[in-house]
Scaffold this active site. Sequence first.
Site, PDB file in Angstrom:
ATOM      1  CE1 TYR A   1       0.017   3.056   2.347  1.00  0.00           C
ATOM      2  CE2 TYR A   1       2.361   2.904   1.924  1.00  0.00           C
ATOM      3  CZ  TYR A   1       1.067   2.470   1.377  1.00  0.00           C
ATOM      4  OH  TYR A   1       1.107   1.910   0.015  1.00  0.00           O
ATOM      5  CD  GLU A   2      -2.314   9.211   3.684  1.00  0.00           C
ATOM      6  OE1 GLU A   2      -1.235   9.331   3.089  1.00  0.00           O
ATOM      7  OE2 GLU A   2      -2.769  10.439   3.818  1.00  0.00           O
ATOM      8  N   GLY A   3      -2.268   7.253   8.105  1.00  0.00           N
ATOM      9  CA  GLY A   3      -3.124   6.736   9.389  1.00  0.00           C
ATOM     10  C   GLY A   3      -3.453   5.265   9.493  1.00  0.00           C
TER      11      GLY A   3
END
Lengths: 585, 585
Positions: free
Chosen positions: A431-433
């Site tokens: 997550y978050e890239g």
Amino acid sequence: MTYRAPVTDILFTLEHAAGLGRAREEGVYADLDADTLAAVVDEAGAFATDVVAPLSREGDRHGARFADGAVTTPPGFADAYRRWTAAGWNGVLADEAHGGQGLPVAVWAATTELWASGSLAFGLCPMLTHGAIEAIEAHASEELKERYLPKLVSGEWTATMNLTEPQAGSDLALLRAKAERAGDGSYRISGQKIYITYGEHDFTDNIVHLVLARLPDAPAGTRGISLFLAPKVLPDGSRNDVVCAGVEHKLGIHASPTCTMVYGENGGAVGWLVGEENRGLACMFTMMNNARLGVGLEGVAIAERATQDALAYARERRQGRANGSEGAAPIIAHPDVRRMLLTMRAMTAAARGICYRAAVEIDRSRAAADPAVAKAAHERASLLIPIAKAFSTDVGCEVASLGVQVHGGMGYIEETGVAQHMRDARITPIYEGTNGIQAIDLVTRKLPLADGETVRIEIASLRDVVRRAAETNAPELGAAAPRLAEAIDALDHATAWIAAASRSPAEALAGATPYLRLFALAAGGAALVEDALAELRAGEGALGRVALARFFAENIATGASGLARSVTEGAGALDGAAAEAALGI
Amino acid sequence: MTYRAPVTDILFTLEHAAGLGRAREEGVYADLDADTLAAVVDEAGAFATDVVAPLSREGDRHGARFADGAVTTPPGFADAYRRWTAAGWNGVLADEAHGGQGLPVAVWAATTELWASGSLAFGLCPMLTHGAIEAIEAHASEELKERYLPKLVSGEWTATMNLTEPQAGSDLALLRAKAERAGDGSYRISGQKIYITYGEHDFTDNIVHLVLARLPDAPAGTRGISLFLAPKVLPDGSRNDVVCAGVEHKLGIHASPTCTMVYGENGGAVGWLVGEENRGLACMFTMMNNARLGVGLEGVAIAERATQDALAYARERRQGRANGSEGAAPIIAHPDVRRMLLTMRAMTAAARGICYRAAVEIDRSRAAADPAVAKAAHERASLLIPIAKAFSTDVGCEVASLGVQVHGGMGYIEETGVAQHMRDARITPIYEGTNGIQAIDLVTRKLPLADGETVRIEIASLRDVVRRAAETNAPELGAAAPRLAEAIDALDHATAWIAAASRSPAEALAGATPYLRLFALAAGGAALVEDALAELRAGEGALGRVALARFFAENIATGASGLARSVTEGAGALDGAAAEAALGI
């Protein structure tokens, strides 16, 4: 299973490896003396140890539960959240004008590590709220700020980020959620969002959703996306047209409700624009550095807790003789187990050093009087962020897995609790890239910063650490200086290769992931050496930091040359008909 | 999620990388022509694909359930087991005299991979039965053989291995279970055993437990351990004094009941000696090679299934543009995703090559007319076994984790099914001797075999593969030959370093794990090149195997030099007061 907040390690690494001491001399931390910093981290450590850490196992077993649109968090979570906000921890970073404490990012980073070590699932909720506060502070109207910031900063309300849709994950250009102008300055939002962390819960009365959506006349792609604020409960007290349709059954972070949110089933959720129309992605970029750093710190946090558990077990568990022991020795005495434990300790400390250094650079970029210094610091932070995020979360997974291995059969039994660290950690590289996206960001956006000057300065500063290490001639450092010098040479070579004018984007991208790891080995090794040099200067104690720096340089940074080779000579194997045949395409 | 048995890959790798073709020319496989081999593997592949693979997800969700001493396996498992034994798959390896098919180990290896790919939890039950059959064939009295072998070989009954106790895991010297002579030639066994795979279940009416225990007058340590056979149901039809007291709640392999077994709560479980008194560990060694190879194959199996899932997803899922695509491209087109997928494919194939080569060496050791050839083959297999076990199971974990990463957020959702591969795989580096134990076995027992001649011959054979690769001058191989030559040089250097007369045991043990990995990179790379050379000779097809060999050599085997350095220069960092300070001891 007893977590003890590593307050001493955190303060030491902040001061030395992260360069907070140097930054303080420059005046970056004018409002934060060393004693105050220590008191805040110590206090947070006590809260994380005493209140948050005990939530972790039961949170995993019980999980967040969904029924009829409502989510019930595990026993103890809501109460802990209220105690946590009452103690003021939610406002560490936020502007004093909105009720925050306005403390530096370095302090927020330390506390973020501590909550996530205590319980990653617990720490996620404020992490999301922080992101929203940043976006609102930077881009929302004064009216929205007044209405929402005080309660978000106090933690009376929480916030969420609504980006992902089933067909739009890493590629936000594909998103379809709609927003229509209502004529009164508000908008009506409709569509489905997935993977919304704490999209619904029982901590607070209201939840403030930040939602990406498209206006009817918006251009296609990422330049047609706008950001909206849509609260669960509207200012008049009525429920907005947004509901949680379910929570995911995940590998880990069971206590964190990962929600599917449905907007506009009854005419459209009321929302207000944040920033300008069609400029939603730019607003997201505002908070990206802190959000990605926060996730990197989650990796550090889990690695720390897994390491503590493994060390405790390895000191107690007796199997096999070692060093001519009478009867079975604690397994920590066996060289192979010791290698695993030192790997865990050293990787955790290296990741922490990189993350905290990024935090200090962000603080420098905000506090520096000289705009040139501020700009350079911002660029330095931007360079380090993808490394901090991707390396630290990979470290979280690797260290948690080693922790299971140290426990042997016990590690595979859920009651032991260490398998949970592995399950929890596994989301952080995603997550978050994703970490692949981080590597691409590093190679395509960060290496070219300031025409390559940012990375040149960074590499020069790594060389400076090695030079100072070599000058000590300290036998305790072993071959740390030469091994690290080789790693930096490899980084330098790979960096030049990527930057070469003749390089095609595909070639550069093919080596992005090994390049990021290579960078982390050099930067992480330098961080450990910086701490080791400080320990040597202090001239007391048992030189545990020196041992970690030496171990890392001689046993882990040695992978640098192979990684450089993958970057500079490995791309050819990824393309062509034969590679496609190997992949069945 | 649709598994397709990789029959073509298995047969190709057996024939070439594993050297079955060469061994056939030597007469090792006199009773097994290529067509029969292909027919058996094909048939097993169909069964694994159609019957076993569909059990996996539901088995994970439902799990094995314990109540009142009984274990209920998940829906479909008992029925599939009966169909599987009815089809004769349980007797592949066993002696024809006891109703087996007496097929070579290479065939057993291929089928073992297939069952474990279908469902690791399912495949474990026969894996344990096979081990017991081997021990009974080699060491039990004729009476025990007659009474138990036919039903174990047919699969009408299953078997277990009872070694571990709470205080005795890797260190069997610490075990406490007792056996007393009953005076009639039988024994009475008492004590608690843990982690007993399929210690209780609902597949069959009887379960044959092989149990390690101590006689009252036995010497301390490992020379005082005897092996007993204690069935759940005694020959007179009465229940023996052994019960399942519970099953573990594990990270993965939920469908496989991991039992706590209690012996002798009511006077002692009736058991009969297998082999001689106090020679129980020697009996265990008999079956160790096959058992460890079997676990290595589990690693290959999970890696294969995870790779198939990731490839299928990456061909379908569209995110981001690539190569100037109109709209979003399948993510398999992105270099970073492609690197992950090629890593998965290449690591899986390398591990398979090593495992199958060990199997062929075992077959050679059994079939060779010349005792010197047989002995050398046995030693070669013994050298390869710890590598096959440890590397392949590490690969299983790494590849399964990459599979989650390829799936992004979807990978973290349990319903997708790929997180299960990661959870299931995680036990394989632990059981049947942890991977640390394998590395120690390699360094301390296997390198000295035949005064070091075994490893010298092995390294020479790796060099021969590289020489032949270089001689082709095939551009499709890229830099595979020189990169692999460097890896073998590094292996050679590290091997000589370990073997040096001046080397202390502690120094050698400190580098055991990186040494094993280094060996696997060289041997795995050579296996891929051997398959690639066969593909080049065939002169047709799209050269997918050539691409894998090239990718592995240029991107993975490049790690060899760093590993060699950890072996030869890393030990110093593990010892001393500073290292102990770093570990808090």
